[in-house]
Design a protein around this motif. Structure first.
Motif, PDB file in Angstrom:
ATOM      1  N   GLN A  25       0.319  -1.128   1.947  1.00 52.00           N
ATOM      2  CA  GLN A  25      -0.598  -1.840   2.848  1.00 52.00           C
ATOM      3  C   GLN A  25      -1.675  -0.898   3.407  1.00 52.00           C
ATOM      4  O   GLN A  25      -2.852  -1.246   3.445  1.00 52.00           O
ATOM      5  CB  GLN A  25       0.189  -2.481   3.999  1.00 52.00           C
ATOM      6  N   ASP A  29      -5.603  -1.193   2.759  1.00 52.06           N
ATOM      7  CA  ASP A  29      -6.575  -1.255   3.849  1.00 52.06           C
ATOM      8  C   ASP A  29      -7.628  -0.153   3.711  1.00 52.06           C
ATOM      9  O   ASP A  29      -8.817  -0.379   3.935  1.00 52.06           O
ATOM     10  CB  ASP A  29      -5.875  -1.134   5.202  1.00 52.06           C
ATOM     11  N   ARG A 140      -4.005 -10.689   3.993  1.00 45.06           N
ATOM     12  CA  ARG A 140      -3.590  -9.703   5.008  1.00 45.06           C
ATOM     13  C   ARG A 140      -3.201 -10.405   6.302  1.00 45.06           C
ATOM     14  O   ARG A 140      -2.196 -10.068   6.930  1.00 45.06           O
ATOM     15  CB  ARG A 140      -4.749  -8.718   5.241  1.00 45.06           C
TER      16      ARG A 140
END
Length: 146
Positions: A25, A29, A140
């Motif tokens: 993650q 990002d 997300r």
């Protein structure tokens, strides 16, 4: 460590508790952030390149203004010539108008180039950024809500 990665609203987590998932993650990002920065820089660069196309028009504008000013001075001097001065003033006045028209056209061209640079830069930056965010952001946000 988990509490430091919690979201703002009670219990909403921005990142997974497992190390592997959290690493993916964070990497995702950071990739999205890099994508946004890359395309923003591309848009800024394109804006600067296209905006340079206005430089010749600025020179033409200065030349037109200088020409109009010089012809205006000449018109004034010609007007002082005895007998024929008044008759010669009008043609020089029209000639000075040509310089002003040239300067105005160059100023307009500069504005068009500046506008084109702005809109091209924005389009080059915003289209790929928006395309990615339309796909990435809902996923997300959905994960954070779950």
């Amino acid at each position: 460590m988990v509490s430091a990665m919690s979201g703002l609203g009670g219990g909403v987590r921005l990142y997974a508790e497992t190390t592997a998932m959290r690493a993916r993650q964070v990497a995702g990002d950071l990739a999205v952030l890099a994508w946004v920065v890359l395309w923003a820089l591309a848009g800024i660069t394109l804006h600067g390149l296209v905006d340079q196309l206005a430089t010749p028009a600025a020179a033409v504008e200065r030349a037109g203004e200088a020409f109009a000013g010089d012809v205006g001075d000449l018109q004034e001097r010609v007007g002082r010539i005895p007998v024929v001065g008044d008759e010669l003033r009008d043609p020089f006045g029209r000639l000075g108008g040509v310089g002003r028209v040239l300067a105005d056209a160059a100023a307009t061209q500069q504005q068009v180039v500046h506008d084109l640079a702005l809109w091209l830069g924005l389009a080059v930056a915003l289209v790929p950024i928006a395309a990615l965010l339309v796909v990435w952001l809902p996923r997300r946000v959905t994960w954070a809500r779950e």
